[in-house]
Design an enzyme around this catalytic site. Structure first.
Site, PDB file in Angstrom:
ATOM      1  N   HIS A   9       0.827  -1.209   0.000  1.00 25.44           N
ATOM      2  CA  HIS A   9       0.000   0.000   0.000  1.00 25.44           C
ATOM      3  C   HIS A   9       0.861   1.258   0.000  1.00 25.44           C
ATOM      4  O   HIS A   9       2.009   1.256   0.451  1.00 25.44           O
ATOM      5  CB  HIS A   9      -0.938   0.017   1.208  1.00 25.44           C
ATOM      6  CG  HIS A   9      -0.208   0.082   2.521  1.00 25.44           C
ATOM      7  ND1 HIS A   9       0.316   1.248   3.038  1.00 25.44           N
ATOM      8  CD2 HIS A   9       0.091  -0.889   3.405  1.00 25.44           C
ATOM      9  CE1 HIS A   9       0.898   0.997   4.185  1.00 25.44           C
ATOM     10  NE2 HIS A   9       0.788  -0.297   4.432  1.00 25.44           N
ATOM     11  N   ASN A  15       2.621   5.611   8.743  1.00 22.47           N
ATOM     12  CA  ASN A  15       3.972   5.473   8.189  1.00 22.47           C
ATOM     13  C   ASN A  15       4.656   6.837   8.293  1.00 22.47           C
ATOM     14  O   ASN A  15       5.800   6.945   8.737  1.00 22.47           O
ATOM     15  CB  ASN A  15       3.973   5.071   6.716  1.00 22.47           C
ATOM     16  CG  ASN A  15       3.513   3.659   6.439  1.00 22.47           C
ATOM     17  OD1 ASN A  15       2.879   3.424   5.411  1.00 22.47           O
ATOM     18  ND2 ASN A  15       3.804   2.701   7.299  1.00 22.47           N
ATOM     19  N   GLY A  22       0.190  -1.897  12.201  1.00 17.60           N
ATOM     20  CA  GLY A  22      -0.422  -3.213  12.369  1.00 17.60           C
ATOM     21  C   GLY A  22      -1.835  -3.277  11.839  1.00 17.60           C
ATOM     22  O   GLY A  22      -2.107  -2.920  10.702  1.00 17.60           O
ATOM     23  N   ARG A  58      -6.046   1.206   4.037  1.00 15.55           N
ATOM     24  CA  ARG A  58      -4.872   1.692   3.295  1.00 15.55           C
ATOM     25  C   ARG A  58      -4.561   0.807   2.096  1.00 15.55           C
ATOM     26  O   ARG A  58      -4.168   1.303   1.040  1.00 15.55           O
ATOM     27  CB  ARG A  58      -3.670   1.872   4.212  1.00 15.55           C
ATOM     28  CG  ARG A  58      -3.202   0.639   4.950  1.00 15.55           C
ATOM     29  CD  ARG A  58      -2.199   1.035   6.046  1.00 15.55           C
ATOM     30  NE  ARG A  58      -1.668  -0.093   6.793  1.00 15.55           N
ATOM     31  CZ  ARG A  58      -2.230  -0.607   7.876  1.00 15.55           C
ATOM     32  NH1 ARG A  58      -3.370  -0.110   8.341  1.00 15.55           N
ATOM     33  NH2 ARG A  58      -1.668  -1.615   8.506  1.00 15.55           N
ATOM     34  N   GLU A  85      -1.823  -6.756   7.511  1.00  8.75           N
ATOM     35  CA  GLU A  85      -0.488  -6.574   8.079  1.00  8.75           C
ATOM     36  C   GLU A  85      -0.366  -7.420   9.343  1.00  8.75           C
ATOM     37  O   GLU A  85      -1.384  -7.832   9.919  1.00  8.75           O
ATOM     38  CB  GLU A  85      -0.286  -5.086   8.409  1.00  8.75           C
ATOM     39  CG  GLU A  85       1.000  -4.728   9.147  1.00  8.75           C
ATOM     40  CD  GLU A  85       2.263  -5.053   8.365  1.00  8.75           C
ATOM     41  OE1 GLU A  85       2.575  -6.267   8.217  1.00  8.75           O
ATOM     42  OE2 GLU A  85       2.955  -4.138   7.932  1.00  8.75           O
ATOM     43  N   TYR A  88       0.823  -5.691  15.559  1.00 10.82           N
ATOM     44  CA  TYR A  88       1.886  -5.264  16.473  1.00 10.82           C
ATOM     45  C   TYR A  88       1.399  -5.206  17.914  1.00 10.82           C
ATOM     46  O   TYR A  88       2.100  -4.720  18.792  1.00 10.82           O
ATOM     47  CB  TYR A  88       2.461  -3.910  16.038  1.00 10.82           C
ATOM     48  CG  TYR A  88       3.505  -4.054  14.965  1.00 10.82           C
ATOM     49  CD1 TYR A  88       4.797  -4.437  15.271  1.00 10.82           C
ATOM     50  CD2 TYR A  88       3.192  -3.832  13.638  1.00 10.82           C
ATOM     51  CE1 TYR A  88       5.756  -4.589  14.285  1.00 10.82           C
ATOM     52  CE2 TYR A  88       4.136  -3.974  12.641  1.00 10.82           C
ATOM     53  CZ  TYR A  88       5.420  -4.351  12.968  1.00 10.82           C
ATOM     54  OH  TYR A  88       6.369  -4.504  11.992  1.00 10.82           O
ATOM     55  N   HIS A 155       0.441  -5.486   2.577  1.00  9.47           N
ATOM     56  CA  HIS A 155       1.250  -4.775   3.566  1.00  9.47           C
ATOM     57  C   HIS A 155       2.676  -5.309   3.591  1.00  9.47           C
ATOM     58  O   HIS A 155       2.944  -6.415   3.117  1.00  9.47           O
ATOM     59  CB  HIS A 155       0.598  -4.921   4.937  1.00  9.47           C
ATOM     60  CG  HIS A 155      -0.843  -4.530   4.915  1.00  9.47           C
ATOM     61  ND1 HIS A 155      -1.264  -3.246   5.136  1.00  9.47           N
ATOM     62  CD2 HIS A 155      -1.960  -5.242   4.627  1.00  9.47           C
ATOM     63  CE1 HIS A 155      -2.579  -3.186   5.011  1.00  9.47           C
ATOM     64  NE2 HIS A 155      -3.022  -4.384   4.698  1.00  9.47           N
TER      65      HIS A 155
END
Length: 189
Positions: A9, A15, A22, A58, A85, A88, A155
């Site tokens: 993406h 970012n 995550g 995204r 993704e 996290y 991702h």
């Protein structure tokens, strides 16, 4: 000859802010939109039979921009959380620099770059691999075998897991692999 295209993406808001994203549903930035448009221009002459993406906005937004830029807005799209993704966990939303200051640079590096060590409450790359690869084998690979060209917009870590599988990379080799936002990667079957 069948083709598989992978695209990470475009740049997301987190970012840009250097945050662990995550599974948080954060959209792309203006730069991310430009990256998606550029990816669409790169892929413009390619035939795409079906596209896959994650449940996260995204990736979906990037895919729609790519298909629009290609003039292929009627391409079937399959959305599945298996392509999300890596999670996290408790780190999601935290600034990466501040997290390194709190837990130590080495600990954060281990959470981010080891193959089989997960951050607190999250997934390791191995966990992500074990989610992505069965989905690829059961839903995407059969389409490639039938001669369909496939585009996957996902991702960094879900695509790294897939690249590890496709290129038969070791856990050490995949940790060195970076995937740029909005840069198509092509495989020919």
């Amino acid at each position: 000859m069948t083709k598989l295209f992978l695209v990470r993406h475009g740049q997301s808001k987190w970012n840009l802010e250097n945050r662990f994203t995550g599974w948080q549903d954060v959209d792309i930035t203006a730069l991310g939109q430009l990256e998606a448009e550029r990816a669409g221009q790169i892929l413009k002459e390619e035939k795409i039979d079906v596209a896959f993406t994650s449940k996260l906005i995204r990736a979906q937004h990037t895919l729609k921009i790519i298909l629009n830029e290609m003039g292929k807005i009627n391409t079937p799209i399959i959305i599945d959380k298996a392509l999300n993704e890596r999670s996290y966990g408790m780190l999601e939303g935290l600034n990466k620099v501040e997290t390194a200051e709190k837990y130590g640079v080495e600990q954060v590096h281990t959470w981010r770059r080891s193959f089989d060590i997960a951050p607190p409450g999250g997934e390791s790359l191995k966990d992500t691999y074990n989610r992505v690869i069965p989905y690829f084998e059961s839903h995407i690979h059969p389409r490639l075998k039938r001669g369909q060209n496939v585009l996957i917009v996902a991702h960094g870590n879900s695509l790294r897991a897939l690249i590890m599988y496709l290129e038969q990379l070791s856990p050490v080799e995949i940790l060195k692999r970076e995937i740029a936002t909005g840069e198509p990667v092509r495989y020919i079957f």
